[in-house]
Design a protein around this motif. Structure first.
Motif, PDB file in Angstrom:
ATOM      1  N   ALA A  86       0.861  -1.187   0.000  1.00  0.00           N
ATOM      2  CA  ALA A  86       0.000   0.000   0.000  1.00  0.00           C
ATOM      3  C   ALA A  86       0.894   1.234   0.000  1.00  0.00           C
ATOM      4  O   ALA A  86       1.851   1.316   0.779  1.00  0.00           O
ATOM      5  CB  ALA A  86      -0.909  -0.003   1.222  1.00  0.00           C
ATOM      6  N   ASN A  87       0.578   2.179  -0.872  1.00  0.00           N
ATOM      7  CA  ASN A  87       1.367   3.402  -0.968  1.00  0.00           C
ATOM      8  C   ASN A  87       0.460   4.617  -1.058  1.00  0.00           C
ATOM      9  O   ASN A  87      -0.631   4.552  -1.633  1.00  0.00           O
ATOM     10  CB  ASN A  87       2.261   3.365  -2.214  1.00  0.00           C
ATOM     11  CG  ASN A  87       3.281   2.255  -2.154  1.00  0.00           C
ATOM     12  OD1 ASN A  87       4.186   2.273  -1.325  1.00  0.00           O
ATOM     13  ND2 ASN A  87       3.142   1.271  -3.031  1.00  0.00           N
ATOM     14  N   LYS A  88       0.924   5.718  -0.481  1.00  0.00           N
ATOM     15  CA  LYS A  88       0.229   6.995  -0.605  1.00  0.00           C
ATOM     16  C   LYS A  88       0.638   7.628  -1.923  1.00  0.00           C
ATOM     17  O   LYS A  88       1.813   7.611  -2.296  1.00  0.00           O
ATOM     18  CB  LYS A  88       0.609   7.903   0.564  1.00  0.00           C
ATOM     19  CG  LYS A  88      -0.182   9.189   0.627  1.00  0.00           C
ATOM     20  CD  LYS A  88      -1.551   8.964   1.221  1.00  0.00           C
ATOM     21  CE  LYS A  88      -2.288  10.293   1.420  1.00  0.00           C
ATOM     22  NZ  LYS A  88      -2.678  10.962   0.155  1.00  0.00           N
ATOM     23  N   PHE A  93      -4.438   6.590  -2.861  1.00  0.00           N
ATOM     24  CA  PHE A  93      -3.687   5.413  -2.450  1.00  0.00           C
ATOM     25  C   PHE A  93      -3.579   4.404  -3.591  1.00  0.00           C
ATOM     26  O   PHE A  93      -4.433   4.349  -4.477  1.00  0.00           O
ATOM     27  CB  PHE A  93      -4.369   4.746  -1.242  1.00  0.00           C
ATOM     28  CG  PHE A  93      -4.478   5.652  -0.063  1.00  0.00           C
ATOM     29  CD1 PHE A  93      -3.449   5.736   0.860  1.00  0.00           C
ATOM     30  CD2 PHE A  93      -5.603   6.450   0.112  1.00  0.00           C
ATOM     31  CE1 PHE A  93      -3.542   6.599   1.936  1.00  0.00           C
ATOM     32  CE2 PHE A  93      -5.703   7.314   1.187  1.00  0.00           C
ATOM     33  CZ  PHE A  93      -4.666   7.398   2.106  1.00  0.00           C
ATOM     34  N   LEU A 243       1.865   1.809   5.898  1.00  0.00           N
ATOM     35  CA  LEU A 243       1.412   3.157   5.525  1.00  0.00           C
ATOM     36  C   LEU A 243       1.712   4.191   6.601  1.00  0.00           C
ATOM     37  O   LEU A 243       1.610   5.388   6.357  1.00  0.00           O
ATOM     38  CB  LEU A 243      -0.091   3.143   5.244  1.00  0.00           C
ATOM     39  CG  LEU A 243      -0.540   2.804   3.830  1.00  0.00           C
ATOM     40  CD1 LEU A 243      -2.060   2.740   3.753  1.00  0.00           C
ATOM     41  CD2 LEU A 243      -0.013   3.821   2.827  1.00  0.00           C
ATOM     42  N   ILE A 263      -3.312   8.604   9.528  1.00  0.00           N
ATOM     43  CA  ILE A 263      -2.993   8.856   8.122  1.00  0.00           C
ATOM     44  C   ILE A 263      -4.247   9.352   7.425  1.00  0.00           C
ATOM     45  O   ILE A 263      -5.242   8.615   7.346  1.00  0.00           O
ATOM     46  CB  ILE A 263      -2.471   7.578   7.430  1.00  0.00           C
ATOM     47  CG1 ILE A 263      -1.250   7.019   8.170  1.00  0.00           C
ATOM     48  CG2 ILE A 263      -2.146   7.853   5.969  1.00  0.00           C
ATOM     49  CD1 ILE A 263      -0.071   7.974   8.232  1.00  0.00           C
ATOM     50  N   VAL A 266      -7.254   7.202   5.582  1.00  0.00           N
ATOM     51  CA  VAL A 266      -7.195   5.790   5.959  1.00  0.00           C
ATOM     52  C   VAL A 266      -8.052   5.563   7.205  1.00  0.00           C
ATOM     53  O   VAL A 266      -7.896   6.257   8.213  1.00  0.00           O
ATOM     54  CB  VAL A 266      -5.746   5.331   6.224  1.00  0.00           C
ATOM     55  CG1 VAL A 266      -5.724   3.859   6.647  1.00  0.00           C
ATOM     56  CG2 VAL A 266      -4.889   5.537   4.990  1.00  0.00           C
TER      57      VAL A 266
END
Length: 303
Positions: A86-88, A93, A243, A263, A266
């Motif tokens: 998982a990436n921002k 996302f 994350l 975050i 999220v």
């Protein structure tokens, strides 16, 4: 086959909490993707209780019916697989699956639950969720007034025994080694006919997951019909931590009252963020998360 790759909300975890959130969001006209690997923590539990309209039903039946009803909404899609990263991003996302499929979204909900860390004792895993149980509100009625053991020690052991005494008076507190109960706690337990056993546990003797005896390392054993135990746990999915989501001292995802993590964008629901581990509570928290996420999307778009 899912052709769409960009969604408003991705829900990681498609059990009771995730499905409940998906229904709330799908009915709110949101484009939703549910990613699920198909390993709910209660998959060995034969029946679910204390959930009105579903009391005594098999957990798998409840989730299958919930998924069928959620699939009615064409705003909700499902991907069977494991989310592994998982990436921002600048717009939200990016979630990548084990098969290499990549999906993007504005918001992410982790409904991934926790994984119990069971002791490496013969028979323990086979009995877990069947006759070795954690919650009297989920299973206590079915073993009421039976010969029951509690595996715990110290303050937790005292409070656990006090609680379970509401369902049965035939109680043994197994401290699995030297007791760390205070003198006052010991006296109170004995006064209420709770037997305290300090022998170390070796195994759970059972028939098809139904416990018959607890066997100790000194080769002695006691006959029991049920055992209560609260195992340590870890997050079932590492992605919230990857994350940057904060965890509580207990190892749960830390959220505010709207189930938002630290975050932005999220959220968390179900067993991953609360100690209230039941199907009914998971459904409730999922529904609430769906409403909270939709409200945030509305606020962002209404300008």
């Amino acid at each position: 086959m899912i052709q769409q790759t960009n969604f408003e909300v991705i829900i990681v975890g498609g059990s009771y909490s995730g499905l409940s959130a998906a229904m709330s969001l799908g009915r709110s006209l949101r484009q939703v993707l549910v990613i699920d690997s198909g390993l709910p923590c209660n998959r060995q539990t034969p029946h679910s209780h204390n959930f009105i309209t579903q009391d005594g039903e098999k957990p798998a039946v409840i989730s299958a019916k919930a998924k069928l009803q959620t699939e009615f909404y064409d705003t909700v899609q499902f991907y069977n697989g494991l989310a592994v990263s998982a990436n921002k991003t600048d717009s939200g996302f990016e979630i990548r699956t084990e098969s290499g499929k990549v999906f993007t979204s504005r918001k992410v909900l982790f409904a991934t639950g926790v994984k119990d860390v069971l002791p490496e004792l013969d028979g323990f895993t086979e009995c877990w969720g069947i006759s070795i149980i954690h919650c009297p509100y989920c299973h206590g009625y079915e073993v009421k007034n039976e010969t029951t053991a509690i595996i715990a020690n110290g303050e937790m052991g005292f409070e656990y025994a006090k609680m379970i005494s509401n369902w049965t008076k035939d109680l043994r507190l197994l401290t699995n080694g030297k007791s760390t109960l205070s003198l006052e706690q010991t006296k109170m337990l004995l006064k209420n006919n709770v037997t305290i056993i300090e022998e170390e546990i070796a195994a759970a003797e059972h028939q098809n997951g139904n416990i018959q005896h607890i066997i100790f390392k000194n080769q002695s054993k006691i006959a029991v019909k049920a055992v209560y135990f609260r195992p340590p746990f870890v997050q079932h999915c590492p992605l919230p931590e990857i994350l940057g989501c904060e965890l509580t001292e207990q190892g749960l995802i830390k959220t505010d009252i709207f189930q938002k993590t630290n975050i932005p964008g999220v959220y968390a629901s179900g067993d991953s963020f609360t100690q209230g581990r039941s199907v009914a509570m998971a459904v409730s928290s999922g529904s609430f998360a769906g409403v909270a996420i939709n409200k945030e999307l509305i606020d962002e778009d209404f300008n």
